[in-house]
Write a protein that holds these residues in place. Structure first.
Motif: not given
Length: 343
Positions: A229-230, A238-244, A194-195
């Motif tokens: 970063c690939l 970066f920021t990740v959310s609980s919904n993710e 995803k990121h």
């Protein structure tokens, strides 16, 4: 320190090892990690000190986890790690202790033999085995001796053990190699997909503990993550959310839910009726992922709750079984189904 004659109970987990000493309780809780010098074969660190080295060692030092998916993957390292932990909790070696070791319910005879041998080589006088769901039920305070059905879902680091217990025995059970480690792997894969960022195991575990969930939270939570970063090969924040996290965990949770359904389908109707009254009890570190009890309850319609001190339940249950260690010759309360052997 501790008396030389005390019996010991060991929760031999993929992620961590808990040691229970009779009369003292849980006296040790450390990660199942060892660090060795590849050139000399010397054991450098075990437990917490070795875990700090994971992913951060120079070429000649390797930090490894000798247990994978609930069983021994590196016999020599497991034996040396056990020896070190036993040395930490016993001060006087005149008499070797009797040890009860907890194992997954789906363990094979060969894997059982490896655990018994490792225990004996690590300094045990006698080694007995107890199945994880039975130990978890005892540790959760359930009276397993009654003719009453109870369902245990024990989500550890390497395996998830699901069992229906009645009259001190397992009526139906399954053990799948999907558990806490798989959650970490799922996070790493999701973040990569995803990121387009690569993160390590420790970062994945931090995400799982901090904002990980399998059921929608009332308030969405976020966490700042650092990785590589690939695309550029440079560090990226970066920021990740609980919904993710719900999305990342979907495949893993479905496998566990399928296993629970499978055990319920094979359980006699009288015991299913008992379970609908008594509810489902969850133990193990994996059960602490937010909303797991709510998810199971919503999918099965059976009241589900996480046991108090879920991480230590198996260790406490293993420890309490030490009271019956003298009667463990013939598999009493599912302990040592194949009688222990001494070399």
């Amino acid at each position: 320190m501790f008396s030389f004659s005390r019996d010991i109970g060991i929760d031999l987990g993929t992620a961590s090892i808990l040691v229970y000493v009779k009369g003292k309780g849980v006296v040790l809780n450390e990660p199942s990690v060892v660090a060795i010098d590849k050139n000399t074969g010397k054991l450098l660190k075990v437990g917490i000190d070795a875990q700090k080295m994971l992913g951060r060692t120079p070429g000649n030092i390797v930090a490894i986890r000798p247990l994978r998916e609930g069983v021994i993957s590196d016999y020599d390292m497991t034996e040396r790690m056990l020896k070190e932990f036993i040395r930490k909790v016993t001060s006087f070696r005149l008499f070797k202790p009797r040890i009860v070791i907890c194992v997954p319910s789906g363990i094979t005879e060969v894997e059982e033999r490896a655990v018994i041998d490792a225990g004996v080589q690590a300094g045990a006088r006698r080694v007995y085995l107890i199945e994880e769901p039975v130990a978890a039920a005892i540790g959760a305070g359930i009276d397993i001796t009654k003719p009453d059905g109870h369902m245990i879902v024990d989500i550890g680091g390497g395996t998830t053990d699901i069992a229906v217990i009645s009259l001190s025995g397992i009526v139906e059970s399954t053990s799948i190699k999907i558990a806490g480690d798989e959650f970490d792997e799922a996070i790493i894969k999701y973040i990569r997909r995803k990121h387009n960022v690569l993160i390590g195991e420790r970062t994945a575990e931090e995400l799982k503990i901090s904002i990980g969930c399998v059921f929608p939270r009332t308030e969405e939570q976020t966490m700042e993550v650092k990785g590589r970063c690939l695309m550029t090969g440079l560090p990226r924040i970066f920021t990740v959310s609980s919904n993710e996290m719900i999305e990342a965990f979907e495949e893993v949770t479905e496998r566990i839910l399928e296993a629970i359904h499978s055990v319920l389908e094979r359980t006699p109707p009288e015991l299913v009726a008992d379970i609908s009254t008594n509810g489902i009890v969850m133990t193990g570190g994996g059960s602490l992922v937010w909303g797991f009890d709510k998810l199971i309850e919503s999918r099965t319609g059976i009241e589900t709750h996480v046991a108090d001190d879920a991480i230590s339940c198996v260790a406490y249950g293993t420890g309490k079984s030490l009271e019956w260690v003298s009667d463990m010759q013939d598999g009493t309360i599912n302990i040592s189904r194949r009688k222990q052997m001494n070399n």
